[in-house]
Design a protein around this motif. Sequence first.
Motif, PDB file in Angstrom:
ATOM      1  N   ILE A   1       4.268   1.271 -12.547  1.00  0.00           N
ATOM      2  CA  ILE A   1       2.894   1.030 -12.977  1.00  0.00           C
ATOM      3  C   ILE A   1       2.007   2.235 -12.651  1.00  0.00           C
ATOM      4  CG2 ILE A   1       0.831  -0.372 -12.523  1.00  0.00           C
ATOM      5  CD1 ILE A   1       2.797  -1.835 -14.225  1.00  0.00           C
ATOM      6  N   ALA A   2       2.274   2.834 -11.491  1.00  0.00           N
ATOM      7  CA  ALA A   2       1.461   3.963 -11.026  1.00  0.00           C
ATOM      8  C   ALA A   2       2.218   4.717  -9.953  1.00  0.00           C
ATOM      9  CB  ALA A   2       0.116   3.474 -10.497  1.00  0.00           C
ATOM     10  N   LEU A   3       1.673   5.850  -9.545  1.00  0.00           N
ATOM     11  CA  LEU A   3       2.221   6.636  -8.441  1.00  0.00           C
ATOM     12  C   LEU A   3       1.128   6.832  -7.396  1.00  0.00           C
ATOM     13  CD1 LEU A   3       4.231   9.378 -10.386  1.00  0.00           C
ATOM     14  CD2 LEU A   3       5.165   7.427  -9.132  1.00  0.00           C
ATOM     15  N   ILE A   4       1.493   6.669  -6.140  1.00  0.00           N
ATOM     16  CA  ILE A   4       0.558   6.851  -5.014  1.00  0.00           C
ATOM     17  C   ILE A   4       0.853   8.183  -4.339  1.00  0.00           C
ATOM     18  CG2 ILE A   4      -0.041   6.045  -2.696  1.00  0.00           C
ATOM     19  CD1 ILE A   4       0.461   3.208  -3.651  1.00  0.00           C
ATOM     20  N   LYS A   5      -0.190   8.926  -4.052  1.00  0.00           N
ATOM     21  CA  LYS A   5      -0.085  10.111  -3.201  1.00  0.00           C
ATOM     22  C   LYS A   5      -1.127   9.950  -2.099  1.00  0.00           C
ATOM     23  CE  LYS A   5       0.797  14.295  -4.704  1.00  0.00           C
ATOM     24  NZ  LYS A   5       0.681  15.656  -5.313  1.00  0.00           N
ATOM     25  N   LEU A   6      -0.665   9.605  -0.910  1.00  0.00           N
ATOM     26  CA  LEU A   6      -1.553   9.410   0.233  1.00  0.00           C
ATOM     27  C   LEU A   6      -1.760  10.744   0.923  1.00  0.00           C
ATOM     28  CD1 LEU A   6      -3.000   7.103   1.866  1.00  0.00           C
ATOM     29  CD2 LEU A   6      -1.042   7.206   3.421  1.00  0.00           C
ATOM     30  N   ARG A   7      -3.020  11.172   0.993  1.00  0.00           N
ATOM     31  CA  ARG A   7      -3.361  12.440   1.643  1.00  0.00           C
ATOM     32  C   ARG A   7      -3.952  12.163   3.014  1.00  0.00           C
ATOM     33  NH1 ARG A   7      -8.496  15.372  -0.422  1.00  0.00           N
ATOM     34  NH2 ARG A   7      -9.377  14.472   1.476  1.00  0.00           N
ATOM     35  N   TYR A   8      -3.499  12.905   4.022  1.00  0.00           N
ATOM     36  CA  TYR A   8      -4.029  12.694   5.370  1.00  0.00           C
ATOM     37  C   TYR A   8      -3.777  13.929   6.227  1.00  0.00           C
ATOM     38  CZ  TYR A   8       0.852  11.896   6.777  1.00  0.00           C
ATOM     39  OH  TYR A   8       2.204  12.044   7.019  1.00  0.00           O
ATOM     40  N   SER A   9      -4.428  13.963   7.365  1.00  0.00           N
ATOM     41  CA  SER A   9      -4.193  14.985   8.388  1.00  0.00           C
ATOM     42  C   SER A   9      -4.005  14.278   9.720  1.00  0.00           C
ATOM     43  CB  SER A   9      -5.375  15.958   8.494  1.00  0.00           C
ATOM     44  OG  SER A   9      -5.574  16.651   7.287  1.00  0.00           O
ATOM     45  N   LEU A  10      -3.186  14.838  10.574  1.00  0.00           N
ATOM     46  CA  LEU A  10      -3.082  14.324  11.922  1.00  0.00           C
ATOM     47  C   LEU A  10      -4.368  14.660  12.670  1.00  0.00           C
ATOM     48  CD1 LEU A  10       0.620  15.275  12.782  1.00  0.00           C
ATOM     49  CD2 LEU A  10      -0.272  13.097  11.934  1.00  0.00           C
TER      50      LEU A  10
END
Length: 576
Positions: free
Chosen positions: A470-479
């Motif tokens: 249905i969709a693609l997730i790209k989770l962006r984060y920094s420690l």
Amino acid sequence: MFFAILAKGQYYLRGEVKDDKGNALQNVKIFQHSSRSIYQTGPWGSFGIKSLLGSDTLTFTIDGYETASKVLSHNQWQTIVLKASTVNSNKSKPRLISLSGNENSDGRFTSTFDNETYFKLVENEFVPARQFPKNSFSLNVNKASYSNVRRFINMQSIVPTDAVRIEEMVNYFNLFYHKPVNNNLFNIETQISSCPWNANGQLLFLNVSARKLDMSKVPPANLVFLIDVSGSMDMPNRLPLLKAAFQLFVKNLRPIDQVSIVVYGGSVGLWLEPTSGIYKDSIAKSIEQLTAAGDTPGESAIRAAYNLARKTYISNGVNRVILATDGDFNVGEKSEEALEELITVQKQSGVYLTCLGVGMGNFKDSKLQTLAKKGNGNYAYLDDIMEAEKVLVQELTQTFYAVADDVVMNLEFNPLLVKQYRLIGFDNRRDAVTDPSSYIEGGEIGSGSSTLAIFEIITSLPQASDSQNIALIKLRYSLCNNPNVEYLNFPVINNFEPFNRLHNELKLATSIAMFGMQLRNSKYLGTTTWQMIYDIALQSANTSNFLQNEYLSLISKADELYNGPKKRPGKRKKKN
């Protein structure tokens, strides 16, 4: 007696404070005009204050006595006599409730309700996936809205529309948490189901669960309590509630943690020097001695708290300012825009921010929301001592110990399968939802937290193939305190499950989202009714859980408030 952190002085101003009967007065608040610092008298009413001047003006205040100001000389012992006050303190008068909107010069709207201010929210609309397949939103989810909404309903008052932030209400309960495996930082899950209020739509649930930190391995904490002790806090649901809340929190301090207290009310001063968590009694006593008086120099107080946090900074530790206030700043910078600029600069030091809001009648939700968002922090509203225990004890690690910064959920829908989509809640992110080039400022994710986002989607086909995403997730984060950006990719598979077979906690989240939409009088309510909201909650809530059980009661109260009394079917019995 304590002393504020000051530049090295050349003189000492010494003396004592007594009442008009000759009794020593302890804990008298002393404001030094030259340094704008606060002190207090010791057990025998005595004081000794450093000064760069040979003579200086001091103001003495304590509840029940008239305020006195006097110029003191360094070469003379002074006895200050305070007379008992014959004037009763002003109490807040009942006010008419009104709702109005005004546009700020930057185009941002705020709404006012009985002198409380909220950002005016614009509800997310359906977005065509073919033109705008990419969606981005910050996972900086606070939990203040639910307890604030509860406060209004329990007071039998209509809830201001802009006080309702659906994503905060849904995530108040930390639903659908699943521990990440293999020491991963996050666990991501998705689920598709039918939409109870729209027969032509479906619901897409996105869940991010963060790893729980092992408190025995968590580094030491440097915590600065920044407590509003101005005159507006002199009500039972303000400073007394905060004092009780911090007393609960102090019990959980470790010996390696340290606490400082900065107060502001008329002026800004250091109330408690950095103190190890091993001295819980001393910290608790200092908190208990707080009293409310004066105006609200919030801007200078924030600067002072951050300056102290930087001076006592613990490398590789947890460094956080905890601001507790009704948000009513009336001295110095007061607008949301000015505070936003201030906190944006201050957060560069690596110090995090938690905002605890209290009070009613002049509560400034918009200011605390701004500070928390820009300060790499979070925001909770304390409407009673049970909420304080939830935020500061039961969810301690979620509130104060972040596992990641600048967390943004990027989602790209498959336009072959999804015709339209609408993000439920996160309404202040509307421009970012429809414009993938917009810059999204991510938020922090707390240890052991579960964050749910719900989309209403209209599919292009009656039933998509299970093999297609249905969709693609790209989770962006920094420690935390690490500028390097990390990405976590995850496919949204077509795992459709009829609503009646959905996991109970996802059904409960749906009921809460519908509850928020009903309170906001959303144009997307469809077939939603109060009874439908209640029925879904009744079928899915764990009635042995106090908060979930309370939610059932809240729906009934809101129904009666908005539509008049109705006979409600009995609650189901607990399962054996």
